[in-house]
Scaffold this motif. Structure first.
Motif, short mmCIF file in Angstrom:
data_model
loop_
_atom_site.label_atom_id
_atom_site.label_comp_id
_atom_site.label_asym_id
_atom_site.label_seq_id
_atom_site.Cartn_x
_atom_site.Cartn_y
_atom_site.Cartn_z
N GLU A 68 25.51 11.82 36.71
CA GLU A 68 25.75 11.72 38.15
C GLU A 68 25.42 10.31 38.66
N LEU A 69 24.34 9.73 38.17
CA LEU A 69 23.97 8.39 38.60
C LEU A 69 25.00 7.36 38.15
N ALA A 70 25.62 7.59 37.00
CA ALA A 70 26.66 6.67 36.50
C ALA A 70 27.84 6.60 37.46
N LYS A 71 28.11 7.68 38.18
CA LYS A 71 29.21 7.68 39.15
C LYS A 71 28.95 6.70 40.28
N THR A 72 27.67 6.48 40.57
CA THR A 72 27.29 5.57 41.65
C THR A 72 27.06 4.15 41.16
N TYR A 73 26.40 4.01 40.01
CA TYR A 73 25.93 2.70 39.57
C TYR A 73 26.73 2.10 38.43
N GLY A 74 27.71 2.84 37.89
CA GLY A 74 28.57 2.25 36.88
C GLY A 74 28.16 2.58 35.45
N SER A 75 28.82 1.94 34.51
CA SER A 75 28.65 2.28 33.10
C SER A 75 27.43 1.66 32.46
N VAL A 76 26.80 0.70 33.13
CA VAL A 76 25.53 0.12 32.66
C VAL A 76 24.59 0.09 33.86
N PHE A 77 23.53 0.88 33.81
CA PHE A 77 22.59 0.90 34.93
C PHE A 77 21.18 1.19 34.41
N LYS A 78 20.21 1.01 35.28
CA LYS A 78 18.82 1.23 34.87
C LYS A 78 18.19 2.32 35.72
N VAL A 79 17.25 3.01 35.10
CA VAL A 79 16.41 3.98 35.80
C VAL A 79 14.99 3.79 35.29
N TYR A 80 14.04 4.27 36.07
CA TYR A 80 12.64 4.20 35.65
C TYR A 80 12.10 5.60 35.40
N PHE A 81 11.66 5.83 34.17
CA PHE A 81 10.93 7.04 33.84
C PHE A 81 9.45 6.71 34.05
N GLY A 82 8.93 7.00 35.25
CA GLY A 82 7.62 6.50 35.60
C GLY A 82 7.69 4.98 35.65
N ALA A 90 27.02 4.37 29.75
CA ALA A 90 27.86 5.54 30.02
C ALA A 90 29.32 5.23 29.76
N GLY A 91 30.06 6.23 29.24
CA GLY A 91 31.49 6.08 29.00
C GLY A 91 31.78 5.57 27.60
N LEU A 407 31.80 12.12 25.38
CA LEU A 407 32.51 13.36 25.05
C LEU A 407 33.15 14.02 26.27
N ARG A 408 32.80 13.54 27.47
CA ARG A 408 33.40 14.06 28.70
C ARG A 408 34.11 12.97 29.50
N ASP A 409 34.37 11.86 28.88
CA ASP A 409 34.97 10.72 29.57
C ASP A 409 36.36 11.10 30.10
N GLU A 410 36.52 11.07 31.41
CA GLU A 410 37.78 11.51 32.03
C GLU A 410 38.95 10.61 31.67
N SER A 411 38.68 9.39 31.25
CA SER A 411 39.77 8.50 30.86
C SER A 411 40.19 8.72 29.41
N GLU A 412 39.45 9.55 28.68
CA GLU A 412 39.73 9.79 27.27
C GLU A 412 40.17 11.22 26.96
N TRP A 413 39.80 12.16 27.83
CA TRP A 413 40.08 13.58 27.57
C TRP A 413 40.86 14.17 28.74
N LYS A 433 43.33 12.60 15.50
CA LYS A 433 41.99 12.02 15.66
C LYS A 433 41.87 11.38 17.04
N LYS A 434 40.64 11.39 17.57
CA LYS A 434 40.38 10.75 18.85
C LYS A 434 39.20 9.78 18.70
N ASP A 435 39.41 8.55 19.14
CA ASP A 435 38.36 7.54 19.01
C ASP A 435 37.10 7.92 19.79
N ALA A 436 37.28 8.63 20.89
CA ALA A 436 36.13 8.98 21.73
C ALA A 436 35.37 10.20 21.22
N PHE A 437 35.77 10.72 20.07
CA PHE A 437 35.02 11.81 19.44
C PHE A 437 33.83 11.19 18.72
N MET A 438 32.65 11.26 19.37
CA MET A 438 31.48 10.53 18.87
C MET A 438 30.23 11.42 18.86
#
Length: 504
Positions: A68-82, A90-91, A407-413, A433-438
């Motif tokens: 969900e956070l990736a939808k807002t902040y993009g495919s490379v983002f940071k979060v703090y666990f404590g 992401a993606g 595995l849920r990338d909307e641009s791949e599946w 075969k699918k490249d996004a099968f990872m």
């Protein structure tokens, strides 16, 4: 303190956070705390003092929160666990670029507090540097020598199929929990490669080892342990931590007993399995006087534990998801039965049949995609300062390659949220075969046993569908079958029972 202790022992992740907050406020009452930001860092949600972004994350299913956070902040983002900074990838394109194109920079393993204590950075899964390289290289070479992913493994799996089919048949079509027989069968494959022999399903030592290993995988990814890795001082309050440590110690004793028995009957020219090969190499290094050899007792025990746990849980979990999804989607199960009957008939399925069973193969791949059993992979850490996708990521930063977003990338599946075997079929009905099968991750830390797991999934799944039809228990409709996962290091199906009805 008693109230807080009760929260930490009994509460859900929300309660745990509240309990942790109380203790944190006491602990840091007279201390100042701030998050240090580097220039040109990835974006992310604003952290709270002490807790970071923990209140924005579901610690039972953190991959869902991160998606969900990736939808807002993009495919490379940071979060703090404590106070701990984590960069999330992401993606498909971003994850592949990091793990494959920048394999060295993103190739180290982040080792949490708990697993650092348990493994002391020995073995394969939770080690880095030269120790990891040498243990992985040795394991790959010797596991292949004992047939991993080759004809030798196929023979072991085909033999085990007879036992699991017999075990399923004992229930005579009545509802049962598939967990124990599936895990036993899968565990016997890695056991025969590592130890040199299989176990009887009725062997109490074997059953307990399998159950403890699977329980540790569940506990190791639970909300309390995620909090412990961030705030280690809460450890004395966590019942789950003590349980995991006890399970690990019991399995160590059991495996050490097996190793001692194999040592007593060791013949260097007639190696029975991986342990024999390791012992032979260990003796060779000792005789040559090699100092600081990594072929020592701690690396042997940790590596065997890694292989046993990983070789049991991941494939067993995926197979159980497969049987549940067949009961949930009887029209798909019908097509699998039709293809197996038409191509195989009553003879034993072999690996060579895969190319003639495109629909069944597509179903297995779609099971792996939807099961999504390792949604965040195991965490990585950057080995050096990295400039990636326009952002700066400092050396030593924890990185989560979010495999669920691949595995849920909307641009791949075409329909990423739906169980749809057509994802792996072309317009002519051939397997595609699918490249996004990872599901096995990628790059330097790709799953060591991928070839074995692929073979096991195909042979076990196809053989079980050849012999049985899987249905919900009497009085339960397919729509009532729950696909909500139970979170751990891997995602397991919720507790359930199925009927395995013998096919005529």
């Amino acid at each position: 303190m008693a109230v807080v202790e009760g929260l930490l022992l009994q509460a859900t992740s929300t309660g745990l956070l509240l309990g942790a907050l109380v203790l944190l406020l006491v602990y840091y009452l007279s201390s100042s705390f701030s998050f240090k930001e580097e220039d040109n860092e990835p974006p992310g949600p604003k952290p709270l003092p002490l807790l970071g972004n923990l209140l924005q994350l579901d610690l039972k299913q953190p991959h869902e929160s991160l998606c969900e956070l990736a939808k807002t902040y993009g495919s490379v983002f940071k979060v703090y666990f404590g106070p701990k900074k984590v960069v999330v990838l992401a993606g498909y394109k971003t994850v592949k670029q990091a793990l494959v194109n920048h394999a060295e920079e993103f190739g180290e393993r982040e080792i949490g507090k708990l697993f650092k204590n348990l493994s002391e950075e020995h073995g394969i899964l939770f080690s880095n540097g030269e120790n990891w390289r040498e243990m992985r290289r040795f394991a790959l070479t010797n596991l292949r020598d004992f047939g991993m992913g080759k004809r030798g493994s196929e023979e072991k799996i085909v033999e085990e199929i007879q036992y699991i089919v017999e075990e399923f048949g004992k229930f005579e079509g009545k509802a049962f929990d598939t967990t124990q027989p599936v895990n036993n069968a899968v565990s016997n494959i890695i056991s025969s490669i590592v130890y040199g022999s299989r176990f009887e399903y009725s062997d109490p030592q074997f059953k307990e080892m399998v159950n403890r290993a699977n329980e540790n995988v569940r506990i190791g990814g639970s909300a309390p342990i995620r909090l412990y890795n961030v705030f280690p001082w809460i450890g004395p309050f966590l019942k789950s931590k003590r349980k995991l440590e006890r399970n690990t110690e019991k399995n160590r004793k059991e495996i050490n007993g097996i190793i001692s028995s194999l040592q007593e009957t060791l013949h260097p020219d007639d190696r029975r399995g991986f342990i024999d090969s390791f012992l032979v190499r260990k003796q060779s290094d000792e005789k040559s006087g090699q100092k600081n050899s990594r072929f020592n007792d701690k690396n042997l025990l940790s590596t065997v534990l890694n292989l046993f746990v990983a070789g049991t849980d991941t494939t067993g979990t995926t197979l159980r998801w497969g049987l549940l999804l067949m009961a949930k989607n009887p029209h798909i199960q019908d097509r699998v039965h039709e293809e197996i009957d038409r191509v195989i008939g009553g003879r034993q399925v072999v690996v060579e049949d895969r190319k003639n069973l495109p629909y069944t193969d597509a179903v297995i791949h779609e099971i792996q995609r939807c099961a999504n059993i390792v949604p965040m992979s195991l965490p990585h850490v950057t080995s050096c300062d990295v400039h990636f996708n326009g952002f700066f990521i400092k050396k030593g930063t924890t990185v989560y390659p979010l495999l669920t977003s691949v595995l849920r990338d909307e641009s791949e599946w075409e329909s990423p949220q739906t169980f749809n075997p057509d994802h792996f079929l072309d317009k002519q009905g051939r397997f595609a075969k699918k490249d996004a099968f990872m599901p096995f991750s990628a790059g330097r830390r790709v799953c060591l046993g991928e070839s074995l797991a692929r073979m096991e999934l195909f042979l076990f799944f196809t053989s079980l569908l050849q012999h049985f039809r899987f249905t919900p228990p009497p009085g339960v409709s397919k729509d009532q079958l729950d696909l909500t996962p139970v979170s751990g290091i891997t995602l397991n199906p919720s507790p359930h029972k199925l009927c395995a009805v013998k096919r005529s």
